[in-house]
Write an enzyme that holds these catalytic residues in place. Sequence first.
Site, short mmCIF file in Angstrom:
data_model
loop_
_atom_site.label_atom_id
_atom_site.label_comp_id
_atom_site.label_asym_id
_atom_site.label_seq_id
_atom_site.Cartn_x
_atom_site.Cartn_y
_atom_site.Cartn_z
N ARG A 32 0.83 -1.19 0.00
CA ARG A 32 0.00 0.00 0.00
C ARG A 32 0.87 1.24 0.00
O ARG A 32 1.79 1.35 0.81
CB ARG A 32 -0.88 -0.01 1.25
N SER A 66 -8.42 -0.12 -0.94
CA SER A 66 -9.39 -0.52 0.09
C SER A 66 -10.17 0.70 0.59
O SER A 66 -10.82 1.39 -0.19
CB SER A 66 -8.67 -1.26 1.21
N HIS A 67 -10.06 1.00 1.89
CA HIS A 67 -10.83 2.10 2.49
C HIS A 67 -9.94 3.32 2.73
O HIS A 67 -10.37 4.26 3.40
CB HIS A 67 -11.43 1.64 3.82
N LYS A 107 -3.63 -6.38 -3.10
CA LYS A 107 -3.94 -7.53 -2.25
C LYS A 107 -3.66 -8.77 -3.10
O LYS A 107 -4.08 -8.83 -4.27
CB LYS A 107 -5.39 -7.50 -1.79
N ASP A 161 -17.16 -1.40 2.19
CA ASP A 161 -15.96 -0.59 2.10
C ASP A 161 -15.57 -0.40 0.64
O ASP A 161 -16.26 -0.88 -0.27
CB ASP A 161 -14.83 -1.21 2.94
N ASP A 209 -13.47 -1.58 -1.49
CA ASP A 209 -13.22 -2.66 -2.45
C ASP A 209 -14.15 -3.85 -2.26
O ASP A 209 -13.96 -4.89 -2.88
CB ASP A 209 -11.75 -3.10 -2.42
N ASP A 250 -14.84 -5.98 0.29
CA ASP A 250 -14.59 -7.21 1.05
C ASP A 250 -15.05 -7.12 2.50
O ASP A 250 -14.88 -8.05 3.27
CB ASP A 250 -13.12 -7.66 0.95
N ARG A 251 -15.66 -5.96 2.90
CA ARG A 251 -16.14 -5.82 4.28
C ARG A 251 -17.58 -5.31 4.29
O ARG A 251 -17.98 -4.53 3.44
CB ARG A 251 -15.24 -4.85 5.07
N THR A 260 -5.51 -10.42 14.67
CA THR A 260 -6.17 -9.58 13.67
C THR A 260 -5.36 -9.57 12.37
O THR A 260 -4.14 -9.62 12.41
CB THR A 260 -6.27 -8.14 14.22
N MET A 279 -13.51 -8.13 13.65
CA MET A 279 -14.23 -6.93 14.05
C MET A 279 -14.27 -5.89 12.93
O MET A 279 -15.21 -5.12 12.80
CB MET A 279 -13.55 -6.35 15.29
N SER A 280 -13.24 -5.87 12.09
CA SER A 280 -13.15 -4.87 11.02
C SER A 280 -14.20 -5.09 9.93
O SER A 280 -14.44 -4.20 9.12
CB SER A 280 -11.76 -4.90 10.38
N HIS A 339 -14.22 -8.12 7.90
CA HIS A 339 -13.85 -9.24 7.01
C HIS A 339 -14.50 -10.51 7.57
O HIS A 339 -14.19 -10.93 8.69
CB HIS A 339 -12.33 -9.44 7.00
#
Length: 460
Positions: free
Chosen positions: A15, A103-104, A113, A239, A241, A243-244, A303, A323-324, A326
């Site tokens: 990133r 992502s976010h 990724k 989010d 991309d 994935d969440r 995590t 928790m995020s 995913h």
Amino acid sequence: MVNLSKTIFKAYDIRGIIDKTLDAGVAQQIGAAFGRAALAKGEKKVVIGRDGRLSGPALAKALAAGLQSARVDVIDLGVVATPMVYFGTNVLGAASGIMVTGSHNPPDYNGFKMVLAGEAIYGDAITGLYDSILAHDGQPSATPGAYSTYDIRAEYLQRIIGDVKIARPIKIAVDCGNGVAGAFAGDLYRGMGCEVIELFCEVDGNFPNHHPDPAHPENLQDLIRCLQETDAEIGLAFDGDGDRLGIVTKDGQIIFPDRQMMLFAADVLSRNPGAEILYDVKCTRHLAPYIEKAGGKALMYKTGHSLVKAKLKETGSPLGGEMSGHIFFKDRWYGFDDGLYAGARMLEILTKEKDPSALLNALPQSDSTPELHLHLKEGENFALMDKLRADARFPGNERIIDIDGLRVEYADGFGLARSSNTTPVIVMRFEAETPAALERIQGQFRDVILAAKPDAELPF
């Protein structure tokens, strides 16, 4: 031309900031290094895709050129959600893939990724790409790999619509925050039989409305308002991309992913009795008893989406979650994190209820904080955690879990401090049965952090 910097090679992905630490030249080098790593594992093809960021086309083109220069064939899916690249690595005869996504993160970020020979790569495998670039002479292969495009949209949507069935029609609101999920979410849920109100589903890499990150309550306010003002029963948010997943009830309650996991676990365990369910250290202390009551074994883990994915594979667990947001389904799916698919599975559960919001709101919860961030200088986060591990004392605790930072459990709550693996912050989260207990636990963490770093600017 941007010089290659080791700082962009993070724990779970690559990133950087466009034109500061990441550009087409760097993307091409990464493509070539990944191509060599794929060939070393006997992989000849790599699937690629990109999200809706403005820098995506140039990076994806350079990435493809790098892969081809390493004698690898490229299958380019174009603009897709990250899980669609993962899906491609399961159905296109190519077990390796790279998603170009920020992502976010803010609009000027982008990154990659990666899945290598069916494994989400992280840690040393990612820094290994950096080492490979440094060690290579930069000469392309005499016979470049082939390049082809593939439209995976219909196949992906149909795979979900063909398997996940809602029990009754439902009207939902979907907020994609102008991220790439907006190109697919409406069609997916309409295809399942839902009526869909779309918020910010036009893909726009400037993110003009709000940030595409459902982990933060401020990004869910438009969705909460929409549920108040319309007859939609439930709200889903994604989010940047895809994935969440974030969920909002009719009365504006945010159902964070650790509570979503309770319903997912009960559903999955109904078909996989006794199975192990994975969750990360940031999740509520109510999740483990819920899993056990549903007949499963609860396993707390570190995590990190790549770490959870690897652990899922190792344990054979049918479900894992963070928790995020995913969520990883191996039950009826492929074991990768997919917000769009998780949303479909949630609707399958909720449509069995007359009042979905009542079911969600009734899930056990305590007073808790969202993720809190203590911002530090580069590298300071790891040094501070080492100091806390060595010196910190937490009177009255029942146990301290140190698999990822320090999670201190008390009879009436927990406090967590862990180092982010992607940015120089200490991530904290607190939960307790009463506001007084929450204040007491936060007070202990405040004391030990300030003892270790007196100038720390705490977020609580």
